[in-house]
Design a protein around this motif. Sequence first.
Motif, mmCIF file in Angstrom:
data_model
loop_
_atom_site.group_PDB
_atom_site.id
_atom_site.type_symbol
_atom_site.label_atom_id
_atom_site.label_comp_id
_atom_site.label_asym_id
_atom_site.label_seq_id
_atom_site.Cartn_x
_atom_site.Cartn_y
_atom_site.Cartn_z
ATOM 1 N N LYS A 149 -12.275 -33.113 7.746
ATOM 2 C CA LYS A 149 -12.392 -32.110 9.188
ATOM 3 C C LYS A 149 -13.408 -30.993 8.819
ATOM 4 O O LYS A 149 -14.221 -30.656 9.601
ATOM 5 C CB LYS A 149 -11.001 -31.457 9.422
ATOM 6 C CG LYS A 149 -10.207 -32.479 10.112
ATOM 7 C CD LYS A 149 -8.838 -32.065 10.554
ATOM 8 C CE LYS A 149 -7.993 -32.815 11.561
ATOM 9 N NZ LYS A 149 -6.952 -32.198 11.994
ATOM 10 N N ARG A 152 -17.258 -32.252 8.751
ATOM 11 C CA ARG A 152 -17.497 -33.188 10.022
ATOM 12 C C ARG A 152 -19.047 -33.082 10.604
ATOM 13 O O ARG A 152 -19.390 -34.391 10.859
ATOM 14 C CB ARG A 152 -16.845 -32.638 11.281
ATOM 15 C CG ARG A 152 -15.178 -32.925 11.278
ATOM 16 C CD ARG A 152 -14.566 -32.177 12.439
ATOM 17 N NE ARG A 152 -14.244 -31.041 12.065
ATOM 18 C CZ ARG A 152 -13.425 -30.082 12.698
ATOM 19 N NH1 ARG A 152 -12.560 -30.613 13.284
ATOM 20 N NH2 ARG A 152 -13.497 -28.757 12.383
ATOM 21 N N THR A 175 -8.358 -38.690 11.411
ATOM 22 C CA THR A 175 -9.139 -37.287 11.723
ATOM 23 C C THR A 175 -9.630 -37.509 13.192
ATOM 24 O O THR A 175 -9.932 -36.616 13.775
ATOM 25 C CB THR A 175 -10.084 -36.852 10.757
ATOM 26 O OG1 THR A 175 -11.251 -38.014 10.711
ATOM 27 C CG2 THR A 175 -9.182 -36.847 9.462
ATOM 28 N N ARG A 176 -10.267 -38.859 13.257
ATOM 29 C CA ARG A 176 -10.960 -39.124 14.667
ATOM 30 C C ARG A 176 -11.323 -40.642 14.518
ATOM 31 O O ARG A 176 -11.591 -41.024 13.681
ATOM 32 C CB ARG A 176 -12.193 -38.528 14.581
ATOM 33 C CG ARG A 176 -12.957 -38.500 16.056
ATOM 34 C CD ARG A 176 -13.965 -37.601 16.344
ATOM 35 N NE ARG A 176 -14.932 -38.000 17.388
ATOM 36 C CZ ARG A 176 -15.931 -37.077 17.968
ATOM 37 N NH1 ARG A 176 -16.189 -35.992 17.457
ATOM 38 N NH2 ARG A 176 -16.642 -37.642 19.041
ATOM 39 N N ASP A 230 -14.816 -27.953 17.877
ATOM 40 C CA ASP A 230 -13.985 -28.459 16.875
ATOM 41 C C ASP A 230 -12.880 -27.368 16.644
ATOM 42 O O ASP A 230 -11.761 -27.500 16.364
ATOM 43 C CB ASP A 230 -14.670 -28.861 15.668
ATOM 44 C CG ASP A 230 -15.120 -30.393 16.063
ATOM 45 O OD1 ASP A 230 -14.810 -31.008 16.756
ATOM 46 O OD2 ASP A 230 -15.908 -30.771 15.066
ATOM 47 N N ASP A 234 -8.861 -27.395 17.424
ATOM 48 C CA ASP A 234 -7.787 -27.285 16.349
ATOM 49 C C ASP A 234 -6.545 -26.323 16.728
ATOM 50 O O ASP A 234 -5.590 -26.325 16.784
ATOM 51 C CB ASP A 234 -8.440 -26.686 15.058
ATOM 52 C CG ASP A 234 -9.166 -27.694 14.081
ATOM 53 O OD1 ASP A 234 -8.977 -28.870 14.492
ATOM 54 O OD2 ASP A 234 -9.840 -27.478 13.114
#
Length: 276
Positions: A149, A152, A175-176, A230, A234
């Motif tokens: 993360k 990224r 994470t994605r 991002d 979070d």
Amino acid sequence: MALGKLFIVSTPIGNLSDITFRAVETLKSIDIIACEDTRNTKILCEKYDILTPLMSYHKFSEAQKTAVLLDRLKAGESAALVSDAGTPLISDPGVKLVESAREAGINIIPVVGACAVTALLSSIPRQDESFKFIGFLPRVEVQIVNLVKANRGENLVFYESPNRLMETLLAISKTRKGRKIAIGRELTKKFEEIKVDTVENLIEYYKNNVLKGEIACMLYALEDFDSGNDDISDKIKVLKGLKLSDKDIAGVINSLYGLPRNKIKEILLAGKQESK
């Protein structure tokens, strides 16, 4: 008495033919070769008729053997440092020796050659030249997730073992979804394999295919990476954990960070679509 020289010699990462003429000549001409595992280096030496004595030098003996090698270098002998495969000091021991030798005024000479990082990067498509090499990933899943993360926006290059690759891919997938990754296995060897696909597709692939040998990977940077978004994502996750409604979350984020409510709604919607 003149000081000896310390040669940092790259060795093949698999195919024993991937060694330079200069490396062979250097290993033949010096007084001692410091290597991670004398059994591995002996195979290389026998192939090229290198008769130079070997000394084991690994992470558990680094402090003791550094002192021994330094004394010999100061006495005028020359030595080479090699790893089991590839370029020394790239996720291999040797930093202490190089640091101590440099402090002692000993000339350190790189003898370049194979490296798994450059072998992988030269054989996969990339959008740009930048990448971040981090050696081996941590073993704990939450640490892997946090590391991925935090990077990224980087092409993240790392090494992994075959016993841990599936766990690592599963951690990254959390994470994605749809992250693109390149995986090079058994590079330069008979069963060399380089795959470029999504993390999820490669998880399925390795469920049904042999997974062994040394592995180098590059996790592609997110093309739509936006550090601001991002960070907000979070924070939204934290607020969702407090069971707040989307309306309340939008109000909190708007009050604290001044982000327009319509932008916050876009991020909330993107998060819902990503989790499907």
